[in-house]
Design a protein around this motif. Structure first.
Motif, mmCIF file in Angstrom:
data_model
loop_
_atom_site.group_PDB
_atom_site.id
_atom_site.type_symbol
_atom_site.label_atom_id
_atom_site.label_comp_id
_atom_site.label_asym_id
_atom_site.label_seq_id
_atom_site.Cartn_x
_atom_site.Cartn_y
_atom_site.Cartn_z
ATOM 1 N N LEU A 154 0.835 -1.192 0.000
ATOM 2 C CA LEU A 154 0.000 0.000 0.000
ATOM 3 C C LEU A 154 0.874 1.248 0.000
ATOM 4 N N ASN A 261 -4.987 -0.505 -6.321
ATOM 5 C CA ASN A 261 -4.226 -1.219 -5.307
ATOM 6 C C ASN A 261 -4.904 -1.120 -3.948
ATOM 7 N N HIS A 265 -6.420 -4.345 -1.767
ATOM 8 C CA HIS A 265 -6.043 -4.607 -0.374
ATOM 9 C C HIS A 265 -7.288 -4.671 0.515
#
Length: 309
Positions: A154, A261, A265
């Protein structure tokens, strides 16, 4: 038993479940639920003349098709369809019956051209070509192992960029409509569209039963959405990217990658184990981004076109 073709009954739960079951068997890389089957039938723009047909044998749905007109294209008379028949019920004539019904229905609506997607397999391609279709563009289905794979770390958003969820726009999703419309208009496609109907977008896209507002992620710059990834989920373990895009003025900054992204996650943390997406085979930049995430091509489909009449 003879195979018959008929319209899907919108008030029949059994029809919706049968349709969804065939879609899951034939295209396992696309999410499908009974609710997602019925939604476009009930909420597509009237000018699209959206329809769903089923091929039935001995009371069992063995093939399905959805079809419609590109009502939002500046070129009139373009129709499209997706025909799927269960592999264990193939070579019985269901695909031919469905395709003939598609062509007759679209021709009666004024279509002069029909686009159909087929999975990239010799038998499927031969089926289309024997019926006068010629190959056009192609697209990849890609899969990511969310449970066992390693996502990129992240990253914090750069200065001036804020990450929000789709749920944050529940009271006023119009900014997302404007961003989605701009980004979608630049996607590679055989059919150019000029969608500007906010009401239709609300019904067909924003209120789609697979859309997950909590996992849909938006990069906001100076208070305005600049990039986003729209997340679909099946309510169990499967996640899919419905659309990822960036406003033209903000491209080249990695904002779409940042949003996607973050969404992936969050999806993994929520218990989703598989992620799917799709790319036109000519869309090199998005293919490269998805490979960076760890996606792998799992299938290819080819779009065929035929002139009617």
């Amino acid at each position: 038993m003879a195979i018959t073709v008929r319209d899907l009954r919108p008030d029949s739960r059994a029809d919706a479940e049968g349709f969804s079951h065939v879609r899951r068997l034939t295209v396992p890389f696309m999410l499908s639920t009974p609710e997602s089957v019925l939604h476009p039938l009930r909420h597509s723009h009237p000018d699209a003349h959206f329809g769903q047909l089923v091929a039935e044998e001995d009371g069992e749905i063995i093939g399905v098709v959805q079809l419609g007109l590109a009502h939002d294209s500046p070129e009139p008379g373009q129709g499209s369809a997706s025909v799927y028949v269960r592999a264990d019920r193939s070579r019985r004539g269901a695909g031919s019956l469905l395709l003939r019904a598609v062509e007759e229905r679209l021709a009666s609506l004024g279509a002069h051209k029909v686009y159909v997607w087929v999975m990239d397999a010799p038998d499927n391609r031969a089926f289309a070509e024997r019926r006068g279709y010629r190959a056009s563009r192609s697209a990849y289905f890609l899969r990511l192992d969310l449970a066992g794979g390693a996502l990129p770390p992240l990253q914090d958003p750069p200065p001036g960029v804020e990450l929000r969820t789709g749920a944050d726009f529940a009271d006023d999703p119009r900014p997302l409509f404007l961003l989605d419309t701009e980004a979608s208009s630049d996607e590679p496609s055989d059919i150019h569209t000029e969608s500007a109907d906010y009401g239709a977008w609300l019904e067909a896209t924003w209120r789609h039963p697979l859309l997950d507002p909590a996992l849909t992620t938006v990069a906001v710059v100076d208070g305005s959405p600049a990039a986003f990834t729209a997340a679909y989920t099946d309510g169990a373990r499967r996640y899919s990217t419905a659309m990822t895009g960036t406003a033209r003025a903000h491209r080249g900054r990695g904002l779409a990658k940042l949003a996607k992204n973050t969404s992936l996650h969050r999806a993994r943390a929520a218990g989703y184990t598989e992620a799917f997406t799709g790319n036109d085979t000519g869309n090199g930049p998005m293919i490269a981004i998805n490979e960076w995430f760890g996606y792998e091509v799992c299938a290819t489909e080819v779009r065929y076109v035929r002139e009617l009449g």
